[in-house]
Design a protein around this motif. Structure first.
Motif, PDB file in Angstrom:
ATOM      1  N   SER A  24       0.833  -1.200   0.000  1.00  0.00           N
ATOM      2  CA  SER A  24       0.000   0.000   0.000  1.00  0.00           C
ATOM      3  C   SER A  24       0.871   1.256   0.000  1.00  0.00           C
ATOM      4  N   ALA A  25       1.889   1.240   0.840  1.00  0.00           N
ATOM      5  CA  ALA A  25       2.714   2.440   1.002  1.00  0.00           C
ATOM      6  C   ALA A  25       3.569   2.702  -0.236  1.00  0.00           C
ATOM      7  N   VAL A  26       4.236   1.661  -0.723  1.00  0.00           N
ATOM      8  CA  VAL A  26       5.135   1.847  -1.860  1.00  0.00           C
ATOM      9  C   VAL A  26       4.332   1.865  -3.146  1.00  0.00           C
ATOM     10  N   GLY A  27       4.446   2.947  -3.873  1.00  0.00           N
ATOM     11  CA  GLY A  27       3.686   3.043  -5.118  1.00  0.00           C
ATOM     12  C   GLY A  27       4.136   4.255  -5.898  1.00  0.00           C
ATOM     13  N   LEU A  28       3.210   4.824  -6.640  1.00  0.00           N
ATOM     14  CA  LEU A  28       3.533   6.011  -7.424  1.00  0.00           C
ATOM     15  C   LEU A  28       3.980   7.148  -6.522  1.00  0.00           C
ATOM     16  N   GLY A  29       3.499   7.144  -5.294  1.00  0.00           N
ATOM     17  CA  GLY A  29       3.884   8.190  -4.349  1.00  0.00           C
ATOM     18  C   GLY A  29       5.392   8.271  -4.173  1.00  0.00           C
ATOM     19  N   ASN A  30       6.062   7.118  -4.175  1.00  0.00           N
ATOM     20  CA  ASN A  30       7.505   7.105  -3.974  1.00  0.00           C
ATOM     21  C   ASN A  30       8.254   7.418  -5.259  1.00  0.00           C
ATOM     22  N   VAL A  31       7.845   6.784  -6.345  1.00  0.00           N
ATOM     23  CA  VAL A  31       8.653   6.838  -7.560  1.00  0.00           C
ATOM     24  C   VAL A  31       8.251   8.006  -8.469  1.00  0.00           C
ATOM     25  N   LEU A 106     -11.015  10.552  -4.219  1.00  0.00           N
ATOM     26  CA  LEU A 106     -10.321  11.566  -5.019  1.00  0.00           C
ATOM     27  C   LEU A 106      -8.928  11.078  -5.418  1.00  0.00           C
ATOM     28  N   ILE A 107      -8.216  10.459  -4.466  1.00  0.00           N
ATOM     29  CA  ILE A 107      -6.853  10.012  -4.783  1.00  0.00           C
ATOM     30  C   ILE A 107      -6.888   8.959  -5.883  1.00  0.00           C
ATOM     31  N   LEU A 108      -7.753   7.958  -5.700  1.00  0.00           N
ATOM     32  CA  LEU A 108      -7.750   6.873  -6.683  1.00  0.00           C
ATOM     33  C   LEU A 108      -8.120   7.383  -8.075  1.00  0.00           C
ATOM     34  N   PHE A 110      -7.275  10.109  -9.613  1.00  0.00           N
ATOM     35  CA  PHE A 110      -6.128  10.567 -10.419  1.00  0.00           C
ATOM     36  C   PHE A 110      -4.995   9.550 -10.417  1.00  0.00           C
ATOM     37  N   TYR A 111      -4.922   8.772  -9.338  1.00  0.00           N
ATOM     38  CA  TYR A 111      -3.865   7.758  -9.229  1.00  0.00           C
ATOM     39  C   TYR A 111      -3.955   6.772 -10.399  1.00  0.00           C
ATOM     40  N   SER A 112      -5.190   6.425 -10.727  1.00  0.00           N
ATOM     41  CA  SER A 112      -5.408   5.479 -11.808  1.00  0.00           C
ATOM     42  C   SER A 112      -4.969   6.060 -13.156  1.00  0.00           C
ATOM     43  N   PHE A 234       2.495  11.888   4.420  1.00  0.00           N
ATOM     44  CA  PHE A 234       1.200  11.233   4.604  1.00  0.00           C
ATOM     45  C   PHE A 234       0.841  10.390   3.381  1.00  0.00           C
ATOM     46  N   PHE A 235       0.994  10.989   2.210  1.00  0.00           N
ATOM     47  CA  PHE A 235       0.621  10.295   0.978  1.00  0.00           C
ATOM     48  C   PHE A 235       1.444   9.024   0.812  1.00  0.00           C
ATOM     49  N   SER A 236       2.742   9.168   0.995  1.00  0.00           N
ATOM     50  CA  SER A 236       3.625   8.045   0.730  1.00  0.00           C
ATOM     51  C   SER A 236       3.392   6.904   1.719  1.00  0.00           C
ATOM     52  N   LEU A 237       3.086   7.240   2.972  1.00  0.00           N
ATOM     53  CA  LEU A 237       2.864   6.193   3.970  1.00  0.00           C
ATOM     54  C   LEU A 237       1.409   5.702   3.969  1.00  0.00           C
ATOM     55  N   SER A 238       0.605   6.205   3.057  1.00  0.00           N
ATOM     56  CA  SER A 238      -0.826   5.815   2.962  1.00  0.00           C
ATOM     57  C   SER A 238      -1.612   6.181   4.203  1.00  0.00           C
ATOM     58  N   LEU A 239      -1.252   7.270   4.871  1.00  0.00           N
ATOM     59  CA  LEU A 239      -1.876   7.598   6.155  1.00  0.00           C
ATOM     60  C   LEU A 239      -3.020   8.587   6.023  1.00  0.00           C
ATOM     61  N   ILE A 331      -5.367  -0.773  -4.644  1.00  0.00           N
ATOM     62  CA  ILE A 331      -6.263  -1.729  -3.976  1.00  0.00           C
ATOM     63  C   ILE A 331      -6.586  -1.254  -2.565  1.00  0.00           C
ATOM     64  N   SER A 332      -5.561  -0.734  -1.888  1.00  0.00           N
ATOM     65  CA  SER A 332      -5.793  -0.283  -0.506  1.00  0.00           C
ATOM     66  C   SER A 332      -6.611   1.008  -0.465  1.00  0.00           C
ATOM     67  N   LEU A 333      -6.633   1.742  -1.575  1.00  0.00           N
ATOM     68  CA  LEU A 333      -7.464   2.953  -1.629  1.00  0.00           C
ATOM     69  C   LEU A 333      -8.935   2.581  -1.814  1.00  0.00           C
ATOM     70  N   LEU A 334      -9.164   1.468  -2.475  1.00  0.00           N
ATOM     71  CA  LEU A 334     -10.524   1.032  -2.776  1.00  0.00           C
ATOM     72  C   LEU A 334     -11.143   0.256  -1.610  1.00  0.00           C
TER      73      LEU A 334
HETATM   74  N1  PHE Z   1       1.039   5.387  -0.493  1.00  0.00           N
HETATM   75  C1  PHE Z   1       0.642   5.223  -1.850  1.00  0.00           C
HETATM   76  C2  PHE Z   1       1.809   5.605  -2.736  1.00  0.00           C
HETATM   77  O1  PHE Z   1       2.798   6.049  -2.285  1.00  0.00           O
HETATM   78  C3  PHE Z   1      -0.596   6.034  -2.177  1.00  0.00           C
HETATM   79  C4  PHE Z   1      -1.683   5.906  -1.181  1.00  0.00           C
HETATM   80  C5  PHE Z   1      -2.085   7.034  -0.472  1.00  0.00           C
HETATM   81  C6  PHE Z   1      -2.285   4.680  -0.900  1.00  0.00           C
HETATM   82  C7  PHE Z   1      -3.088   6.963   0.493  1.00  0.00           C
HETATM   83  C8  PHE Z   1      -3.265   4.589   0.061  1.00  0.00           C
HETATM   84  C9  PHE Z   1      -3.661   5.717   0.763  1.00  0.00           C
HETATM   85  O2  PHE Z   1       1.761   5.459  -3.927  1.00  0.00           O
END
Ligand code: PHE
Length: 456
Positions: A24-31, A106-108, A110-112, A234-239, A331-334
């Motif tokens: 959940s944490a590691v994703g587009l937020g990091n890279v 909202l996040i999902l 644009f994330y998608s 916050f975003f990167s840690l999915s918090l 998936i964790s956003l949904l």
């Molecule tokens: N942490 C995810 C990322 O870094 C994005 C995310 C944010 C996921 C909030 C869940 C809740 O890509």
């Protein structure tokens, strides 16, 4: 300590939880997000504030979120309602869960769309389109993609379907297996990219850019830069929106919350820093603009893939892994909204996931149109996609985080949190956490807010 289980299933082991939460944490937020925001705010000073926020605000709040989830064992809305009742507090605390649903929505959306860019780049890398390109050509490839709404829609749709498929089956079954091998693979590939950047790019420059804080660079926008660094944490840690809370609700009662949190936060931070070290040497060596915005990695990494031996192979592999990392985050956003639909409206998981997925998909169309057809439409100087990105990370998630901290630190009785965290034998650790969650984390977030809007 609670010994209950969740109706949505449980992780098969402690490792499964760590993998899923790291997924959940590691994703587009990091890279994708970390390098471009760090670049927008000038590097080093931003990174330092970000690291401080991860340690002093992110870690205690992540512990609180897992703890609340595990104690409530339901979707964030119902968990907050149940825990508020248990602690004799007002049922309005469920509002926290609702805010999380809105943020996730909202996040999902644009994330998608960004995950769609990543999928499009798998194809471009495989087709050899990056062969020998320079910065300008890389920019042209990127601009052609975001100018094409139909292409963006196709990828956005495919990505949302992938998310719905997994969530409909239940996250505890499919997710574990996928993350177990994908996370290490992404890690190794990022290290390969860093080594490549070290050999061919301006590595010393990249290191200095990321790790030599120059507070003067924050300039007139210091308040906003600090807010964005905190938002990035916050975003990167999915918090702050219930993703980690719901994953905590599938965690068995014996697992150590503190230890797991530290592992997850360290891995997440390492991936972000590695991504930065892979990208900035290339940015600097090619005279690109670090502050060029959300397109940054899509305009820099192709240059590297176009030059390195086996670049088409590494390019495909890299973007595929990034798609998977985005997938496990999405998936964790949904999951929180789907769990709520199942609990409250009695939907099957398939129906709940489909309904939530379609709603997010529709909103995502507005995001992708804001890149081209609707690019003239802006609010506060930002298009819809940028606005969702900015507001969720910098406002909604930190606000959710403050509420979680206040609930865990002030509303919940000491003996409840003491028992649930299970740091029992370790009074110093518990007291440290309590100090952070009661004072440092909420005050930190509020001061950053006030400072950013110029009231401080
Ligand atoms: N942490 C995810 C990322 O870094 C994005 C995310 C944010 C996921 C909030 C869940 C809740 O890509």
């Amino acid at each position: 300590m609670s010994t209950t289980t969740s109706l949505h299933g449980m992780w098969s082991s402690r490792l499964a939880f760590i993998l899923a939460a790291t997924g959940s944490a590691v994703g587009l937020g990091n890279v994708w997000r970390f390098p471009y925001t760090a670049g927008e705010y000038g590097g080093g000073a931003f990174v330092l504030v970000y690291l401080l926020c991860v340690a002093a605000i992110g870690i205690p709040i992540m512990m609180a979120e897992i703890m609340l989830g595990r104690r409530g064992r339901q979707s964030p809305i119902n968990t907050m309602r149940a825990l508020a009742r248990q602690e004799g507090a007002c049922s309005a605390w469920q509002f926290l869960g609702w805010m999380g649903i809105v943020a996730g929505f909202l996040i999902l959306s644009f994330y998608s769309v960004i995950a769609g860019w990543t999928m499009a780049y798998v194809v471009r890398a495989g087709a050899g389109q990056f062969q020998g390109i320079d910065g300008e050509a890389a920019g042209a490839i990127f601009n052609a993609l975001i100018a094409d709404p139909e292409r963006l829609l196709a990828w956005h749709t495919i990505f949302m379907v992938l998310c719905v498929l997994v969530v409909a089956r239940g996250v505890a079954s499919g997710l574990e297996k996928a993350v177990r091998f994908l996370m290490p693979a992404l890690f190794v590939l990022l290290i390969v990219m860093v080594i490549y950047a070290a050999q061919t790019g301006d590595f010393a420059g990249g290191m200095a850019y990321l790790f030599k804080p120059d507070f003067a660079k924050l300039g007139a926008h210091a308040g906003e830069a600090v807010l964005s660094a905190m938002g990035q944490a916050f975003f990167s840690l999915s918090l702050g929106m219930g993703a980690i809370m719901i994953y905590g609700s599938y965690l068995n009662s014996q697992a150590s919350i503190g230890q797991n949190t530290v592992i997850i936060a360290v891995m997440d931070t390492m991936v972000a820093l590695l991504a930065g070290l892979a990208i900035f040497p290339i940015v600097l060596a090619n005279g690109l603009e670090p502050g060029s915005g959300p397109g940054l990695i899509f305009q820099t990494l192709p240059i590297a893939f176009g030059q390195m031996p086996g670049g088409a192979f590494f390019g495909v592999l890299f973007f595929v892994l990034l798609v998977f990392a985005a997938w496990t985050s999405a998936i964790s956003l949904l999951e929180p909204m789907v769990a709520w639909l199942v609990e409250n409206l009695g939907f099957s998981r398939v129906r709940a996931a489909t309904l939530a997925g379609v709603a997010v998909w529709l909103l995502g169309i507005a995001c992708l149109l804001s890149l081209n057809v609707w690019s003239g439409f802006t609010l506060f100087g930002k298009g819809i996609l940028d606005l969702f990105d900015y507001v969720t990370a910098n406002v909604l998630l930190p606000l959710g985080g403050v509420l979680i901290a206040v609930f865990a630190g002030w509303v919940m009785q000491r003996r409840s949190s003491e028992a649930e965290l299970g740091l029992g034998a370790n009074a110093v650790l518990y007291r440290g956490w309590r100090l952070l969650i009661r004072y440092i984390a909420p005050a930190g977030v509020i001061l950053v807010f006030l400072n950013a809007i110029g009231l401080l």
